[in-house]
Write a protein that holds these residues in place. Sequence first.
Motif, short mmCIF file in Angstrom:
data_model
loop_
_atom_site.label_atom_id
_atom_site.label_comp_id
_atom_site.label_asym_id
_atom_site.label_seq_id
_atom_site.Cartn_x
_atom_site.Cartn_y
_atom_site.Cartn_z
N GLN A 9 0.85 -1.20 0.00
CA GLN A 9 0.00 0.00 0.00
C GLN A 9 0.89 1.25 0.00
O GLN A 9 1.79 1.34 0.83
N GLY A 17 9.78 -3.22 8.43
CA GLY A 17 8.96 -4.44 8.38
C GLY A 17 8.64 -4.80 6.93
O GLY A 17 8.79 -5.95 6.51
N ASN A 18 8.24 -3.80 6.14
CA ASN A 18 7.97 -4.05 4.72
C ASN A 18 9.24 -4.56 4.02
O ASN A 18 9.18 -5.46 3.18
N TYR A 124 -11.88 -5.84 0.98
CA TYR A 124 -10.47 -5.73 0.61
C TYR A 124 -9.83 -7.07 0.23
O TYR A 124 -9.15 -7.18 -0.80
N ASP A 131 -5.96 -9.23 -7.38
CA ASP A 131 -4.64 -8.68 -7.74
C ASP A 131 -3.73 -9.81 -8.22
O ASP A 131 -3.02 -9.67 -9.22
N GLY A 143 4.77 -10.74 4.11
CA GLY A 143 5.02 -10.94 5.53
C GLY A 143 3.93 -11.83 6.13
O GLY A 143 2.90 -12.12 5.49
N ASP A 145 1.63 -11.32 8.24
CA ASP A 145 0.29 -10.76 8.45
C ASP A 145 -0.65 -10.99 7.26
O ASP A 145 -1.86 -10.80 7.39
N GLN A 146 -0.11 -11.39 6.10
CA GLN A 146 -0.96 -11.58 4.92
C GLN A 146 -1.37 -13.04 4.71
O GLN A 146 -2.09 -13.36 3.76
N ALA A 181 9.49 -12.24 9.67
CA ALA A 181 8.26 -12.18 8.88
C ALA A 181 7.23 -11.28 9.57
O ALA A 181 6.22 -10.92 8.99
N VAL A 183 7.97 -8.02 11.87
CA VAL A 183 8.81 -7.09 12.62
C VAL A 183 7.90 -6.27 13.52
O VAL A 183 6.84 -5.81 13.09
N MET A 193 5.13 -3.53 13.58
CA MET A 193 5.59 -2.27 13.00
C MET A 193 4.65 -1.94 11.84
O MET A 193 4.40 -2.79 10.99
N LYS A 195 2.67 1.30 9.19
CA LYS A 195 2.66 2.68 8.69
C LYS A 195 1.64 3.52 9.44
O LYS A 195 1.74 4.74 9.50
#
Length: 329
Positions: A9, A17-18, A124, A131, A143, A145-146, A181, A183, A193, A195
């Motif tokens: 994003q 982290g990204n 989403y 995508d 990471g 979280d996905q 994976a 952070v 971590m 945004k």
Amino acid sequence: MQRVFSGIQPTGIPHLGNYLGAIRNWVTLQKDHDCLFCLVDMHSLTMPWSPEALREQTLASTACLLASGIDPTRLYNQSAVSAHARLGWIFNCVSRLGWLNRMTQFKDKAGKNRENHSAGLYVYPNLMAADILAFHATRVPVGDDQRQHLELANDIAQKFNHDMGVEFFPLIEPLIPPHAARVMSLRDGSKKMSKSDPSDQSRIILNDTADAITQKIRKARTDAEPLPSEEAGLEGRPEARNLLTIYAAMSGRTLADVLTQFSGQGFGTFKQALADLLVETLAPVADETRRLMDDKAHLMQVLRQGAERARAVSEPIVSEAEKLVGFLR
Ligand code: TYM
């Protein structure tokens, strides 16, 4: 050659982290995979946004990704390629409410005030599935979280194939790094971590100066105990574990190896070593990001060319999906 797709994003500058969870792997994978990397600006509308900030941050994220080593021919922004929205709608109609209700990221982001969030935030994960599947991509570096979103994408693909009676969409495989994976925030070892954390001190961003990186690491939350010699000694010490994991991931060493080196020492020495390591790798990325940001026309050109390529790959796939569901052309 397997096709790789991943997205980020453009809601702010990418952070450490990204970088460790995703971007670093993208750079490696592009050497021997057919890759597409996407700034998912449509996903950025799922939370409150400012058009001016979205424009700025999409360009800044483009600069950051190029500075990190992403091949410019593989990068584009989602909204420029209509396949995402078209397949996203079909998937809204394939996905089940019960599936979406289980998504933990929606629950985390919406909090208690669910009624007042956008419908986009809820659906989403359907767009995220589109995508990937609009390109028939099979490998998705992300990471931790996905993970749940990718399981949902596979459920959607399977249901589509089942309902249409053809094996049209392939199964996708998440590529989640073995270390770092997830952070964590520099201010709170129990939070990711992110945004969206209001504290700038919670994250290192990819255009931080060397001084900013050193300051943030120096101020990072820790505890009063010296560093342990073994991993078991990190039990109940999430901040210490996070900093050591970052060190291990950045240096390409194991956690055990790093613990052996710093065993018994206080955080002062370790933090200085971690700051130096981060500055060594990230300061050149920050310098290059700032240089690229001076030429916005070039960044726009990169995105336009990337979108052209992404359109060429996705158009036949999404047209075929539209035919399968019964749309006339
Ligand atoms: P986003 O923008 O939140 O994050 C981009 C990538 O960075 C990873 N990441 C992390 N890894 C480790 N530690 C962290 N603290 C951390 N924070 C973020 C994310 O896992 C991700 O890989 N939904 C996605 C974007 C997306 C996407 C896609 C990804 C949209 N469509 C299709 C893959 C495929 C997201 O919000 O990522």
